[in-house]
Design an enzyme around this catalytic site. Structure first.
Site, mmCIF file in Angstrom:
data_model
loop_
_atom_site.group_PDB
_atom_site.id
_atom_site.type_symbol
_atom_site.label_atom_id
_atom_site.label_comp_id
_atom_site.label_asym_id
_atom_site.label_seq_id
_atom_site.Cartn_x
_atom_site.Cartn_y
_atom_site.Cartn_z
ATOM 1 C CE LYS A 14 -2.019 -1.049 3.697
ATOM 2 N NZ LYS A 14 -1.420 -2.429 4.188
ATOM 3 N NE ARG A 89 -4.407 -1.267 9.966
ATOM 4 C CZ ARG A 89 -3.163 -0.627 9.086
ATOM 5 N NH1 ARG A 89 -3.177 0.588 9.052
ATOM 6 N NH2 ARG A 89 -2.237 -1.314 9.274
ATOM 7 N NE ARG A 128 7.988 -2.447 6.149
ATOM 8 C CZ ARG A 128 6.698 -2.339 6.466
ATOM 9 N NH1 ARG A 128 6.161 -1.456 5.323
ATOM 10 N NH2 ARG A 128 6.165 -2.605 7.252
ATOM 11 N NE ARG A 161 6.514 -0.534 10.019
ATOM 12 C CZ ARG A 161 5.418 -0.490 9.296
ATOM 13 N NH1 ARG A 161 5.625 0.275 8.231
ATOM 14 N NH2 ARG A 161 4.153 -0.927 9.691
ATOM 15 N NE ARG A 172 2.223 -5.003 10.908
ATOM 16 C CZ ARG A 172 3.207 -4.616 10.320
ATOM 17 N NH1 ARG A 172 4.436 -5.209 10.539
ATOM 18 N NH2 ARG A 172 3.040 -3.925 9.131
HETATM 19 P P1 AP5 Z 1 4.941 -1.639 1.839
HETATM 20 O O1 AP5 Z 1 4.524 -0.821 0.697
HETATM 21 O O2 AP5 Z 1 5.499 -0.934 2.734
HETATM 22 O O3 AP5 Z 1 3.700 -2.362 2.377
HETATM 23 P P2 AP5 Z 1 2.367 -1.524 3.306
HETATM 24 O O4 AP5 Z 1 0.991 -2.412 2.560
HETATM 25 O O5 AP5 Z 1 2.411 -0.360 3.073
HETATM 26 O O6 AP5 Z 1 2.690 -2.468 4.572
HETATM 27 P P3 AP5 Z 1 2.560 -1.788 5.943
HETATM 28 O O7 AP5 Z 1 3.236 -2.868 6.888
HETATM 29 O O8 AP5 Z 1 3.168 -0.333 6.002
HETATM 30 O O9 AP5 Z 1 1.275 -1.638 6.357
HETATM 31 P P4 AP5 Z 1 0.515 -1.845 7.627
HETATM 32 O O10 AP5 Z 1 -0.691 -1.639 7.097
HETATM 33 O O11 AP5 Z 1 0.707 -2.995 8.434
HETATM 34 O O12 AP5 Z 1 1.475 -0.776 8.453
HETATM 35 P P5 AP5 Z 1 0.881 0.666 8.771
HETATM 36 O O13 AP5 Z 1 2.124 1.499 8.649
HETATM 37 O O14 AP5 Z 1 -0.117 1.181 8.090
HETATM 38 O O15 AP5 Z 1 5.776 -2.735 1.314
HETATM 39 C C1 AP5 Z 1 6.133 -3.738 2.344
HETATM 40 C C2 AP5 Z 1 7.666 -4.389 1.831
HETATM 41 O O16 AP5 Z 1 7.627 -5.037 0.602
HETATM 42 C C3 AP5 Z 1 8.684 -3.055 1.445
HETATM 43 O O17 AP5 Z 1 9.950 -3.583 1.682
HETATM 44 C C4 AP5 Z 1 8.603 -2.831 0.294
HETATM 45 O O18 AP5 Z 1 10.003 -2.435 -0.496
HETATM 46 C C5 AP5 Z 1 8.169 -4.560 -0.496
HETATM 47 N N1 AP5 Z 1 7.449 -4.239 -1.822
HETATM 48 C C6 AP5 Z 1 6.129 -3.607 -2.086
HETATM 49 N N2 AP5 Z 1 5.461 -3.850 -3.250
HETATM 50 C C7 AP5 Z 1 6.508 -4.956 -3.471
HETATM 51 C C8 AP5 Z 1 6.395 -5.790 -4.764
HETATM 52 N N3 AP5 Z 1 5.456 -5.592 -5.728
HETATM 53 N N4 AP5 Z 1 7.277 -6.836 -4.924
HETATM 54 C C9 AP5 Z 1 8.162 -6.818 -3.978
HETATM 55 N N5 AP5 Z 1 8.320 -6.207 -2.968
HETATM 56 C C10 AP5 Z 1 7.537 -5.242 -2.602
HETATM 57 O O19 AP5 Z 1 0.435 0.695 10.109
HETATM 58 C C11 AP5 Z 1 1.231 0.090 11.635
HETATM 59 C C12 AP5 Z 1 0.387 0.317 12.695
HETATM 60 O O20 AP5 Z 1 -0.137 1.570 12.971
HETATM 61 C C13 AP5 Z 1 -0.680 -0.769 12.629
HETATM 62 O O21 AP5 Z 1 -0.298 -2.033 12.870
HETATM 63 C C14 AP5 Z 1 -1.572 -0.220 13.808
HETATM 64 O O22 AP5 Z 1 -1.105 -0.505 15.098
HETATM 65 C C15 AP5 Z 1 -1.334 1.362 13.664
HETATM 66 N N6 AP5 Z 1 -2.419 2.049 12.564
HETATM 67 C C16 AP5 Z 1 -2.287 2.476 11.273
HETATM 68 N N7 AP5 Z 1 -3.218 2.714 10.877
HETATM 69 C C17 AP5 Z 1 -4.166 2.521 11.689
HETATM 70 C C18 AP5 Z 1 -5.590 2.707 11.577
HETATM 71 N N8 AP5 Z 1 -6.358 3.250 10.473
HETATM 72 N N9 AP5 Z 1 -6.415 2.198 12.706
HETATM 73 C C19 AP5 Z 1 -6.000 1.517 13.677
HETATM 74 N N10 AP5 Z 1 -4.532 1.332 13.900
HETATM 75 C C20 AP5 Z 1 -3.661 1.796 12.819
#
Ligand code: AP5
Length: 217
Positions: A14, A89, A128, A161, A172
């Site tokens: 994402k 979410r 990552r 991270r 997660r």
């Molecule tokens: P990346 O693009 O970073 O993936 P992502 O989907 O953004 O993954 P996240 O782990 O950031 O999402 P998340 O939803 O768990 O975390 P968030 O920060 O929102 O890609 C991942 C890896 O793969 C990278 O190394 C990239 O280079 C690689 N990659 C990408 N595309 C690729 C491809 N096509 N091929 C190969 N490699 C690829 O949330 C973190 C925490 O914050 C949550 O757990 C929660 O505690 C809190 N939080 C955030 N938002 C909320 C909410 N709305 N409500 C409640 N709590 C929340």
């Protein structure tokens, strides 16, 4: 005008796709994860409140997250649209989003669900690395930095991270299935959902995403 939500489990890409989308369509990326991490880094009240949930891989309470998104989408740079990455979410967050936008005469144009098998997600997240200073994203296997352990953009150290350890990633994913996956049905019923295979190479996924969004803008 483009108001889009990128949905999908942790690690589907994402953030990676949202950055490209933001640059290409000139709309701000709103990542609740990035905003919460920034608040933690700065040790603000919000950051301290969120910390305990994030390190365990659990969701920060709806009211907290809805508040920061409402404030963010009300800013001037969101007048031409935005990409939401990591929000909503829960069904409660989705309902609040619909209400807050309706109050301003706005609505979401499209929701894209990135679909990637769990085994691929675990491999992506365990590899990552992010820059300590500027937050640039790397993968030790798929997109490594040019120089070992250093960010290409600013030269600072890159690190894993805290919530990317395998145990927390599994938590997660469990939380995603229980609380976030119901949004796929929710947006399908609203007629807004598009599905995209996120397991392909980044450039291929981006092409697919552009194919969907070009029909909307
Ligand atoms: P990346 O693009 O970073 O993936 P992502 O989907 O953004 O993954 P996240 O782990 O950031 O999402 P998340 O939803 O768990 O975390 P968030 O920060 O929102 O890609 C991942 C890896 O793969 C990278 O190394 C990239 O280079 C690689 N990659 C990408 N595309 C690729 C491809 N096509 N091929 C190969 N490699 C690829 O949330 C973190 C925490 O914050 C949550 O757990 C929660 O505690 C809190 N939080 C955030 N938002 C909320 C909410 N709305 N409500 C409640 N709590 C929340």
């Amino acid at each position: 005008m483009l108001r889009v939500i990128l949905l999908g489990s942790p690690g589907v890409g994402k953030g990676t796709q949202a950055k490209m989308l933001s640059q290409h369509y000139l709309v701000p990326q709103i990542s609740t994860g990035d905003m919460l991490r920034e608040a933690r880094k700065n040790k603000t009240d919000l950051g301290l409140q969120a910390e305990g949930y994030m390190v365990k891989g659990q969701l920060v309470p709806d009211a907290v997250v809805v508040g920061i998104v409402e404030n963010r989408v009300g800013q001037r740079d969101c007048l031409g649209g935005f990409v939401l990455d990591g929000f909503p979410r829960t069904v409660a967050q989705a309902t609040s989003l619909r209400t807050m936008l309706a109050r301003r005469g706005e609505k979401i144009d499209v929701v894209v669900n990135l679909e990637v098998p769990d085994a691929v997600v675990i491999r992506r997240l365990s590899g990552r690395r992010v820059c300590k200073s500027c937050g640039a994203n790397y993968h030790i296997e798929f997109s490594p930095p040019l120089h070992d352990e250093r960010c290409d953009a600013c030269g600072d150290e890159i690190m894993q991270r805290k919530d990317d350890g395998e145990e927390i990633v599994r938590e997660r994913l469990r939380v995603y299935r229980e609380q976030t996956h119901p949004l796929v049905k929710y947006y399908e019923q609203e007629g807004l959902l598009k599905r995209l295979d996120g397991s392909l190479e980044t450039a291929v996924v981006w092409k697919g995403l552009q194919g969907i969004l070009d029909k909307v803008v």
